[in-house]
Motif scaffolding. Structure first.
Motif, PDB file in Angstrom:
ATOM      1  N   LEU A 129       4.380  19.849  32.768  1.00 14.99           N
ATOM      2  CA  LEU A 129       3.183  20.642  32.459  1.00 14.99           C
ATOM      3  C   LEU A 129       3.573  22.046  32.019  1.00 14.99           C
ATOM      4  O   LEU A 129       2.725  22.938  31.963  1.00 14.99           O
ATOM      5  N   CYS A 156       1.579  12.764  36.827  1.00 15.10           N
ATOM      6  CA  CYS A 156       0.520  13.752  37.042  1.00 15.10           C
ATOM      7  C   CYS A 156      -0.774  12.964  36.926  1.00 15.10           C
ATOM      8  O   CYS A 156      -1.308  12.797  35.817  1.00 15.10           O
ATOM      9  N   SER A 182      -0.689  26.534  29.742  1.00 16.66           N
ATOM     10  CA  SER A 182       0.198  27.132  30.733  1.00 16.66           C
ATOM     11  C   SER A 182      -0.045  28.637  30.735  1.00 16.66           C
ATOM     12  O   SER A 182      -0.573  29.209  29.766  1.00 16.66           O
ATOM     13  N   SER A 210       0.673  28.402  38.006  1.00 15.79           N
ATOM     14  CA  SER A 210       1.490  27.187  38.106  1.00 15.79           C
ATOM     15  C   SER A 210       1.264  26.481  39.439  1.00 15.79           C
ATOM     16  O   SER A 210       1.395  25.258  39.525  1.00 15.79           O
ATOM     17  N   LYS A 211       0.900  27.237  40.462  1.00 11.91           N
ATOM     18  CA  LYS A 211       0.621  26.623  41.766  1.00 11.91           C
ATOM     19  C   LYS A 211      -0.620  25.734  41.717  1.00 11.91           C
ATOM     20  O   LYS A 211      -0.720  24.753  42.461  1.00 11.91           O
ATOM     21  N   PHE A 213      -1.358  23.866  39.113  1.00 10.53           N
ATOM     22  CA  PHE A 213      -0.806  22.627  38.564  1.00 10.53           C
ATOM     23  C   PHE A 213      -0.033  21.857  39.641  1.00 10.53           C
ATOM     24  O   PHE A 213      -0.172  20.644  39.773  1.00 10.53           O
ATOM     25  N   LYS A 214       0.793  22.569  40.389  1.00  9.05           N
ATOM     26  CA  LYS A 214       1.670  21.918  41.367  1.00  9.05           C
ATOM     27  C   LYS A 214       0.885  21.298  42.507  1.00  9.05           C
ATOM     28  O   LYS A 214       1.243  20.235  43.012  1.00  9.05           O
ATOM     29  N   CYS A 217      -0.599  18.115  40.997  1.00  9.47           N
ATOM     30  CA  CYS A 217       0.409  17.159  40.523  1.00  9.47           C
ATOM     31  C   CYS A 217       1.777  17.560  41.079  1.00  9.47           C
ATOM     32  O   CYS A 217       2.620  18.121  40.359  1.00  9.47           O
ATOM     33  N   SER A 222       5.778  22.262  36.938  1.00  6.63           N
ATOM     34  CA  SER A 222       4.659  23.187  36.795  1.00  6.63           C
ATOM     35  C   SER A 222       5.071  24.478  36.105  1.00  6.63           C
ATOM     36  O   SER A 222       4.231  25.216  35.604  1.00  6.63           O
ATOM     37  N   TYR A 223       6.385  24.752  36.094  1.00  8.17           N
ATOM     38  CA  TYR A 223       6.936  25.890  35.350  1.00  8.17           C
ATOM     39  C   TYR A 223       8.395  25.582  35.082  1.00  8.17           C
ATOM     40  O   TYR A 223       8.921  24.553  35.522  1.00  8.17           O
ATOM     41  N   ASP A 226      11.210  24.302  37.871  1.00 10.17           N
ATOM     42  CA  ASP A 226      10.642  23.436  38.905  1.00 10.17           C
ATOM     43  C   ASP A 226      11.457  22.152  39.070  1.00 10.17           C
ATOM     44  O   ASP A 226      10.902  21.080  39.319  1.00 10.17           O
ATOM     45  N   SER A 230      10.920  17.729  40.587  1.00  9.77           N
ATOM     46  CA  SER A 230      10.270  17.178  39.402  1.00  9.77           C
ATOM     47  C   SER A 230      11.169  16.392  38.467  1.00  9.77           C
ATOM     48  O   SER A 230      10.679  15.727  37.549  1.00  9.77           O
TER      49      SER A 230
END
Length: 246
Positions: A129, A156, A182, A210-211, A213-214, A217, A222-223, A226, A230
């Motif tokens: 992501l 995700c 993003s 990004s948190k 997203f995390k 998923c 997420s960045y 990561d 991931s």
């Protein structure tokens, strides 16, 4: 005898170099048509299809040679303009055609990324992501032998468009969120893009964006840094099933 030796050497060379191909089965579980795209990295030849239409409920398969690396995604909100040029509001590759011809996705787009037969002969894969989100997706290895490695599915599965922060939302003319940027794309700041003074895992930390997203998923990137949670690894040359809107 020399002929037999040549056959044996050839067989061993083929076995060691891993000439078997990997089959990607791409499935559309979304309630609408999508247009998947593929891009090969490292200057290697593109796959047999670099973009195609996939109706709701349909699937297609692509073969990739051992050692292939690249990414896949699905374009959404696509149509032909009055001149016949094919364009997509989300994930467009800029080719003007359904085939992407080696071009990548314009963010935001959910990416699935692969390096086949990489370090140690293993496959490495992830859902990313980092370039934003447009569709939920799952990667599931099929077959192969893990050799002690996990060979786990990654995904995700959440619809991040439904929880996308307003600062990151891309909306259609009717006001519905159809993509989630993003923080890097939205604000272009080094601390979000992991560039400049933030170009190391130590200096570039997860942001509040990004948190989001995390949290939704946890298996996906997420960045940029990561990696620990991931990146997934599998040995034994499995095939892969990629499902959009799982």
């Amino acid at each position: 005898m020399e002929a037999l030796k040549l056959i044996v050497v050839t067989f061993v060379t083929l076995f060691v170099s891993g000439t078997h191909s990997v089959t990607f089965t791409i499935q559309n579980h979304c309630p609408y048509t999508i247009w998947p795209g593929t891009m090969t990295g490292g200057g290697k030849p593109q796959l047999s299809s670099t973009g195609f239409e996939l109706a709701s409920g349909a699937s297609t398969s692509l073969n990739a040679p051992s050692g292939w690396s690249g990414r896949m995604w699905a374009r959404t909100w696509c149509s032909n303009d009055p001149s016949g040029k094919f364009t997509c509001r989300i994930g467009d590759c800029g080719s003007g055609q359904i085939a992407c011809n080696g071009a990548g996705a314009m963010p935001p787009a959910t990416l699935v990324e692969f390096t086949l037969a990489g370090y140690g002969g293993n496959d490495y894969y992830d859902v990313s992501l980092v370039d934003g989100f447009n569709l939920p997706v799952t990667i599931a290895p099929e077959g192969g032998s893990d050799g002690g490695l996990s060979c786990k599915s990654t995904a995700c599965p959440a619809d991040l468009n439904a929880i996308c922060p307003s600062d990151l939302a891309m909306r259609n003319p009717e006001g519905y969120t159809i993509g989630c940027k993003s923080a890097c794309l939205a604000f272009n700041k080094p601390e979000f893009c992991c560039t400049g003074n933030f170009a190391t895992p130590v200096s570039c930390k997860p942001s509040d964006f990004s948190k989001v997203f995390k949290s939704a998923c946890p298996q996906a990137y997420s960045y940029a840094y990561d990696d620990k949670s991931s990146t997934f690894v599998c040995g034994g040359g499995p095939n892969y099933h990629i499902t959009f809107c799982p």
